[in-house]
Design a protein around this motif. Structure first.
Motif, PDB file in Angstrom:
ATOM      1  N   ARG A  18      51.442  39.376  37.977  1.00 50.78           N
ATOM      2  CA  ARG A  18      51.310  40.855  37.507  1.00 50.78           C
ATOM      3  C   ARG A  18      50.191  41.347  38.339  1.00 50.78           C
ATOM      4  O   ARG A  18      49.029  40.717  38.375  1.00 50.78           O
ATOM      5  CB  ARG A  18      51.273  41.040  36.274  1.00 50.78           C
ATOM      6  N   THR A  20      48.555  45.136  39.333  1.00 51.95           N
ATOM      7  CA  THR A  20      48.402  46.748  39.122  1.00 51.95           C
ATOM      8  C   THR A  20      48.688  47.530  40.687  1.00 51.95           C
ATOM      9  O   THR A  20      48.299  46.949  41.619  1.00 51.95           O
ATOM     10  CB  THR A  20      47.082  47.496  38.512  1.00 51.95           C
ATOM     11  N   GLN A  23      45.274  47.368  42.495  1.00 46.93           N
ATOM     12  CA  GLN A  23      45.189  46.025  43.160  1.00 46.93           C
ATOM     13  C   GLN A  23      45.807  45.786  44.413  1.00 46.93           C
ATOM     14  O   GLN A  23      45.408  45.387  45.055  1.00 46.93           O
ATOM     15  CB  GLN A  23      45.296  45.004  42.023  1.00 46.93           C
ATOM     16  N   GLY A  51      57.560  47.342  36.335  1.00 45.99           N
ATOM     17  CA  GLY A  51      56.358  47.838  35.958  1.00 45.99           C
ATOM     18  C   GLY A  51      56.314  48.096  34.347  1.00 45.99           C
ATOM     19  O   GLY A  51      56.958  48.756  33.690  1.00 45.99           O
ATOM     20  N   HIS A  55      46.906  49.121  29.276  1.00 48.13           N
ATOM     21  CA  HIS A  55      45.813  48.611  29.749  1.00 48.13           C
ATOM     22  C   HIS A  55      46.360  47.320  30.698  1.00 48.13           C
ATOM     23  O   HIS A  55      45.445  46.904  31.436  1.00 48.13           O
ATOM     24  CB  HIS A  55      44.651  48.354  28.675  1.00 48.13           C
ATOM     25  N   GLY A  58      51.307  46.571  34.939  1.00 50.17           N
ATOM     26  CA  GLY A  58      51.049  46.094  36.116  1.00 50.17           C
ATOM     27  C   GLY A  58      52.611  46.088  36.651  1.00 50.17           C
ATOM     28  O   GLY A  58      53.328  46.145  35.700  1.00 50.17           O
ATOM     29  N   TYR A  59      52.652  45.623  37.897  1.00 48.84           N
ATOM     30  CA  TYR A  59      53.973  45.328  38.520  1.00 48.84           C
ATOM     31  C   TYR A  59      54.194  43.760  38.477  1.00 48.84           C
ATOM     32  O   TYR A  59      53.486  42.997  38.587  1.00 48.84           O
ATOM     33  CB  TYR A  59      54.186  45.908  39.917  1.00 48.84           C
TER      34      TYR A  59
END
Length: 331
Positions: A18, A20, A23, A51, A55, A58-59
């Protein structure tokens, strides 16, 4: 360019899990908005990419999804095959693993890139050691490498240049560096740098250690080299060099002449050149012969003059002998 970036997103998520959008954007050096567009393009192409909000979101790729390396460019495939260095890998005990990895990578390439990558081994070969340096015997290299991988401390007997020449050390090996055909281990405490071929005895200890989060092997090695050269070249010589003399210089001396040398009307170059020691300077500029004239320091200039007079006497004592006819019968 976009296709290459899409493949990079896939490989990043495949290898790291994972991530974001921020990132991914930082890794690919693009904007977060560009990442959003790329993710949408992957969705449209049928890639199982999801996705998660929140908090900890992410992907991520659907579990078990893998992509083949069919998106490699010719240059990328060639570069990957160039990184496979059989000599160092074999020294580390990884020769078989490298061969297996190369076979798997080759099988994953499309036919046109496979043929191109195969040519690499026929066109490029790395021979790291210098001409006049024999290959070092490094029997403890695999053990040191294993300790680096597993984070295990070492008890070694080490041979150094100053007294006492043999010392016992407990080392925490942070990493290995191959420089000009010679292996070095960077280890705590310090950290300090040790030549692996100077390890006389070695025991792998049970106690482990953690490499500090702020330690980077490449950055440490660069700083070590800068410090080494600063300590190595503490003296300086003012010298005049002929055009041929300039071309015969190497290393720090050549860089100094290129950066600070001043041309003179007669075609020679005046420059201040770093040297390791008076003995090093004497031997270096004596080897340049008539292509160099030392101006400062006066002690070195006087020493070279004494050596020149000795050579003149030695080689001038047989004047006339070289004119004898040695091709006929002497008559």
């Amino acid at each position: 360019m976009k296709s290459s970036r899409l493949l990079s997103i896939l490989l990043l998520l495949q290898t790291r899990g994972r991530m974001t959008a921020a990132q991914l954007a930082a890794e690919l050096e693009v904007s977060v908005r560009t990442v959003y567009r790329d993710v949408e393009a992957l969705h449209t192409a049928g890639v199982p990419l999801y996705g998660d909000a929140g908090h900890a979101g992410g992907y991520r790729l659907l579990a078990g999804y893998r992509t083949r390396l069919t998106g490699l460019s010719a240059a990328e495939a060639e570069a990957l095959f160039l990184t496979g260095l059989p000599g160092p890998a074999a020294a580390l005990g990884l020769g078989t693993a490298l061969a297996g990895a190369r076979l798997k990578l080759r099988a994953a390439l499309p036919p046109e890139l496979r043929a191109q990558a195969d040519r690499i081994g026929d066109r490029f070969h790395l021979d790291a050691p210098g001409w006049y340096a024999p290959d070092d015997d490094v029997p403890f290299l695999p053990a040191v490498a294993d300790a680096v991988w597993r984070g295990r401390a070492l008890a070694v007997r080490y041979r150094r240049w100053k007294e006492p020449t043999e010392v016992d050390r407990r080392l925490e090996p942070y990493g290995l560096v191959l420089k000009a055909g010679r292996w070095y281990v960077v280890a705590a405490p310090g950290p300090r740098t040790y030549r692996v071929d100077q390890i006389l005895e070695l025991e792998v200890l049970e106690d482990g250690f953690e490499v500090p989060d702020d330690f980077g092997l490449a950055a440490h090695w660069q700083a070590y080299q800068r410090d080494f050269h600063a300590r190595l070249h503490r003296d300086e010589v003012l010298v005049r060099l002929s055009p041929r003399g300039v071309t015969r210089l190497t290393g720090a001396a050549a860089r100094a002449v290129a950066g600070t040398g001043t041309p003179e009307p007669d075609g020679w170059t005046r420059a201040r050149v770093p040297v390791e020691s008076p003995d090093d300077a004497h031997d270096r500029f004596l080897a340049l012969g008539a292509d160099a004239e030392v101006l400062e320091p006066p002690e070195l200039r006087a020493r070279l003059a004494r050596t020149a007079r000795t050579l003149a006497q030695r080689y001038g004592s047989g004047d006339g002998d070289t004119d004898r006819d040695t091709d006929g019968d002497g008559g």
